[in-house]
Write an enzyme that holds these catalytic residues in place. Structure first.
Site, mmCIF file in Angstrom:
data_model
loop_
_atom_site.group_PDB
_atom_site.id
_atom_site.type_symbol
_atom_site.label_atom_id
_atom_site.label_comp_id
_atom_site.label_asym_id
_atom_site.label_seq_id
_atom_site.Cartn_x
_atom_site.Cartn_y
_atom_site.Cartn_z
ATOM 1 N N GLU A 1 -3.241 3.305 13.745
ATOM 2 C CA GLU A 1 -2.783 2.239 14.617
ATOM 3 C C GLU A 1 -1.276 2.405 14.799
ATOM 4 O O GLU A 1 -0.654 3.211 14.127
ATOM 5 C CB GLU A 1 -3.168 0.865 14.048
ATOM 6 C CG GLU A 1 -4.696 0.646 14.100
ATOM 7 C CD GLU A 1 -5.137 -0.765 13.751
ATOM 8 O OE1 GLU A 1 -4.477 -1.710 14.187
ATOM 9 O OE2 GLU A 1 -6.148 -0.903 13.038
ATOM 10 N N CYS B 1 0.825 -1.218 0.000
ATOM 11 C CA CYS B 1 0.000 0.000 0.000
ATOM 12 C C CYS B 1 0.855 1.262 0.000
ATOM 13 O O CYS B 1 0.423 2.309 -0.446
ATOM 14 C CB CYS B 1 -0.926 -0.010 1.208
ATOM 15 S SG CYS B 1 -0.019 -0.194 2.759
HETATM 16 P P1 NAD Z 1 -9.751 -6.357 -0.281
HETATM 17 O O1 NAD Z 1 -10.440 -5.137 0.212
HETATM 18 O O2 NAD Z 1 -10.278 -7.005 -1.497
HETATM 19 O O3 NAD Z 1 -9.746 -7.500 0.841
HETATM 20 C C1 NAD Z 1 -9.168 -7.297 2.125
HETATM 21 C C2 NAD Z 1 -9.826 -8.269 3.110
HETATM 22 O O4 NAD Z 1 -11.200 -7.920 3.223
HETATM 23 C C3 NAD Z 1 -9.766 -9.741 2.662
HETATM 24 O O5 NAD Z 1 -9.592 -10.543 3.790
HETATM 25 C C4 NAD Z 1 -11.160 -9.945 2.070
HETATM 26 O O6 NAD Z 1 -11.599 -11.277 2.109
HETATM 27 C C5 NAD Z 1 -12.006 -9.076 2.999
HETATM 28 N N1 NAD Z 1 -13.282 -8.642 2.425
HETATM 29 C C6 NAD Z 1 -13.600 -8.463 1.108
HETATM 30 N N2 NAD Z 1 -14.910 -8.089 1.014
HETATM 31 C C7 NAD Z 1 -15.395 -8.020 2.281
HETATM 32 C C8 NAD Z 1 -16.659 -7.686 2.829
HETATM 33 N N3 NAD Z 1 -17.692 -7.341 2.066
HETATM 34 N N4 NAD Z 1 -16.811 -7.711 4.166
HETATM 35 C C9 NAD Z 1 -15.778 -8.040 4.976
HETATM 36 N N5 NAD Z 1 -14.553 -8.385 4.525
HETATM 37 C C10 NAD Z 1 -14.356 -8.359 3.189
HETATM 38 O O7 NAD Z 1 -8.230 -5.945 -0.434
HETATM 39 P P2 NAD Z 1 -7.047 -6.866 -1.000
HETATM 40 O O8 NAD Z 1 -7.172 -6.925 -2.486
HETATM 41 O O9 NAD Z 1 -6.980 -8.107 -0.205
HETATM 42 O O10 NAD Z 1 -5.764 -5.997 -0.583
HETATM 43 C C11 NAD Z 1 -5.233 -4.978 -1.369
HETATM 44 C C12 NAD Z 1 -5.668 -3.628 -0.830
HETATM 45 O O11 NAD Z 1 -5.272 -3.478 0.525
HETATM 46 C C13 NAD Z 1 -5.008 -2.486 -1.581
HETATM 47 O O12 NAD Z 1 -5.956 -1.469 -1.792
HETATM 48 C C14 NAD Z 1 -3.922 -1.995 -0.613
HETATM 49 O O13 NAD Z 1 -3.530 -0.658 -0.781
HETATM 50 C C15 NAD Z 1 -4.636 -2.219 0.696
HETATM 51 N N6 NAD Z 1 -3.666 -2.279 1.787
HETATM 52 C C16 NAD Z 1 -3.595 -1.255 2.676
HETATM 53 C C17 NAD Z 1 -2.656 -1.268 3.706
HETATM 54 C C18 NAD Z 1 -2.557 -0.159 4.712
HETATM 55 O O14 NAD Z 1 -1.951 -0.372 5.762
HETATM 56 N N7 NAD Z 1 -3.097 1.028 4.450
HETATM 57 C C19 NAD Z 1 -1.774 -2.364 3.829
HETATM 58 C C20 NAD Z 1 -1.870 -3.400 2.890
HETATM 59 C C21 NAD Z 1 -2.821 -3.356 1.877
#
Ligand code: NAD
Length: 455
Positions: free
Chosen positions: A436, A255
């Site tokens: 956090e 991210c």
């Molecule tokens: P995602 O939002 O698709 O999924 C993240 C998590 O949420 C997964 O465990 C998924 O199963 C769950 N999820 C999906 N739909 C849901 C729902 N309706 N209700 C509850 N949970 C749900 O994201 P991803 O593709 O796994 O990760 C990539 C994204 O994460 C990118 O946008 C990246 O920038 C972000 N990210 C942010 C940070 C940060 O600290 N700011 C760190 C790492 C990744």
């Protein structure tokens, strides 16, 4: 106890609830991105698994990321997350004030929230999950964690380590499954008062809506479109080395990765030439080879999405200097159907292009020239995200001015990804809600009570 299926060549994962491994009723496939083959079956959990086990209330890894990244980031940082929060929780103090005229003494105490719902993404599966579990349990909560369905194996193995470390049954529960089913069941569960979520902005919007009727405590760590702003007085050698890393580490699937590079016009051509040469040297290949910097992207769909942005850039008249469609990638036979992409550098796009506005989350970065400090700030801030920014200059006054004016939760100057866990972590704008880390984790994972005693 977790074990490989004897009937299949893939692992079959189980939920970890109340200190026991419990088989799933149905499963979803998880793929090895470097070959495109199924390597494990993940329980397709839902409301039943989250509800009926009532949520009573360290590290060997199987991961498809590069050995280099697992050894230098994912594993050591996970260990450090536990060490840091286990010791920092011992040093927090609370407030006390006296009101002599009223004859009162006021003080605050902090207590646990209860059951913490933790939802984490696939890109740094162990590091990001432990970043939540460690502070949550250190503050006295129990947790129900839902790791990404695409990278569940590390979390499943970690359950075994919890057992070995003597974590009491029921303190850490891990439920595997998809977001819309298992994740949603957690978010909409009335007995889970707190959700710590890391993932995409779109999912966070859904989680906010779904949890609103329960007035849950929410922490949302989301996406970014992070600028690097490079002034002509920067140490170019160091800057290029770091900016290649900040753009392409973990295939750009962090991210905090840089995806827009603004370079002062007087050094723009020199920077671009040297940066492209350095990006070409950033090695992509089989993740088990420790000399490779990058492995495969997480999935076929994600690779296609990242490629579509490069195609869009081309159709808008941009120049693709290296990587996708320009450089060949030689892979061994078993990996030819893996989801690999070489570091790709693009120039010639206007800021309004979707390629410059949207999070791509892959090994793609765009380079543009700028003329003034004012312009650099405006363009750096010109996206809906505000997670991190990097400034390169030797002018102390300037770096302070820039850091104050950039709309980003984290600003690095002449470095990148240096993390003191005491500092608040999180984003502005569409990159997140809440912070956090250090004191902020302590506050998020506890409730505060104000107590007044009249004497
Ligand atoms: P995602 O939002 O698709 O999924 C993240 C998590 O949420 C997964 O465990 C998924 O199963 C769950 N999820 C999906 N739909 C849901 C729902 N309706 N209700 C509850 N949970 C749900 O994201 P991803 O593709 O796994 O990760 C990539 C994204 O994460 C990118 O946008 C990246 O920038 C972000 N990210 C942010 C940070 C940060 O600290 N700011 C760190 C790492 C990744």
């Amino acid at each position: 106890m977790p074990k490989s299926s004897e009937k299949h060549s893939y692992l079959v994962l189980e939920n970890y609830i109340g200190g026991k491994f419990i088989s799933g009723k149905s499963h979803i496939d998880s793929y090895n991105p470097s070959t495109g083959e199924v390597y494990c079956k993940v329980p397709d959990s839902g409301k039943e698994e989250v509800r009926c086990h009532k949520v009573y209330d360290f590290l060997m890894v199987l991961t498809w990321k590069t050995v280099m990244l697992a050894r230098t980031v994912d594993i050591p940082r996970s260990v450090y997350n536990f060490r840091f929060f286990a010791s920092s929780v011992l040093h927090h103090t609370t407030d006390c004030s006296q009101m002599d005229h009223m004859g009162c003494l006021n003080y605050t105490v902090r207590c646990q929230v209860g059951v913490a719902g933790l939802i984490s993404p696939w890109n740094l599966p162990l590091y990001l999950l432990t970043w939540k579990i460690a502070p949550a349990i250190a503050m006295g909560n129990t947790v129900v964690a839902k790791p990404s369905e695409m990278t569940s194996v590390t979390a499943w193995m970690m359950c075994k380590l919890f057992e070995e470390a003597g974590v009491p049954p029921g303190v850490v529960n891990i439920v595997f499954g998809t977001g819309p089913k298992a994740g949603d069941a957690l978010v909409a569960h009335p007995d889970v008062p707190l959700i710590s979520f890391t993932g995409s902005t779109g999912t966070a919007q859904r989680i906010t809506e779904r949890s609103a009727p329960y007035c849950k405590k929410l922490s949302l760590e989301l996406g970014g479109k992070n600028p690097a702003i490079i002034f002509a007085d920067a140490d170019l050698e160091r800057c290029i080395e770091t900016t290649v890393r900040s753009s392409f580490l973990n295939q750009g699937e962090i991210c905090l990765c840089t995806s827009r590079i603004y370079v002062e016009r007087s050094i723009y051509s020199e920077f671009l030439e040297k940066f492209v040469a350095a990006a070409r040297k950033w090695k992509t290949g089989v993740p088990s080879d420790p000399s490779n910097n990058n492995g495969a992207l997480i999935s076929k769909e994600h690779l296609e999405k990242v490629r579509s942005f490069v195609a869009l850039a081309k159709s808008e008249g941009a120049v693709i200097h290296c990587g996708e469609g320009v450089d060949h990638l030689d892979l061994p036979e078993p990996n030819k159907s893996g989801y690999f992409m070489r570091p790709t550098v693009i120039s010639g796009l206007p800021d309004r292009s979707r390629v410059m506005q949207e999070e791509i989350f892959g090994p793609v970065t765009c380079v543009c020239p700028f003329d003034t400090e004012e312009e650099a700030v405006a363009r750096g801030n010109g996206v809906r995200y505000g997670l991190s920014a990097t400034v390169w200059s030797k002018d102390v006054g300037r770096v302070h001015r820039m850091a104050q004016r950039l709309q980003a939760g984290l600003v690095w100057t002449n470095c990148w990804l240096v993390r003191d866990l005491n500092l608040p972590f999180g984003g502005m704008k569409h990159s997140g809600v809440g912070r956090e880390g250090g004191k902020d984790s302590y506050h998020f994972f506890t409730e505060v009570k104000s107590i007044t005693i009249k004497h």
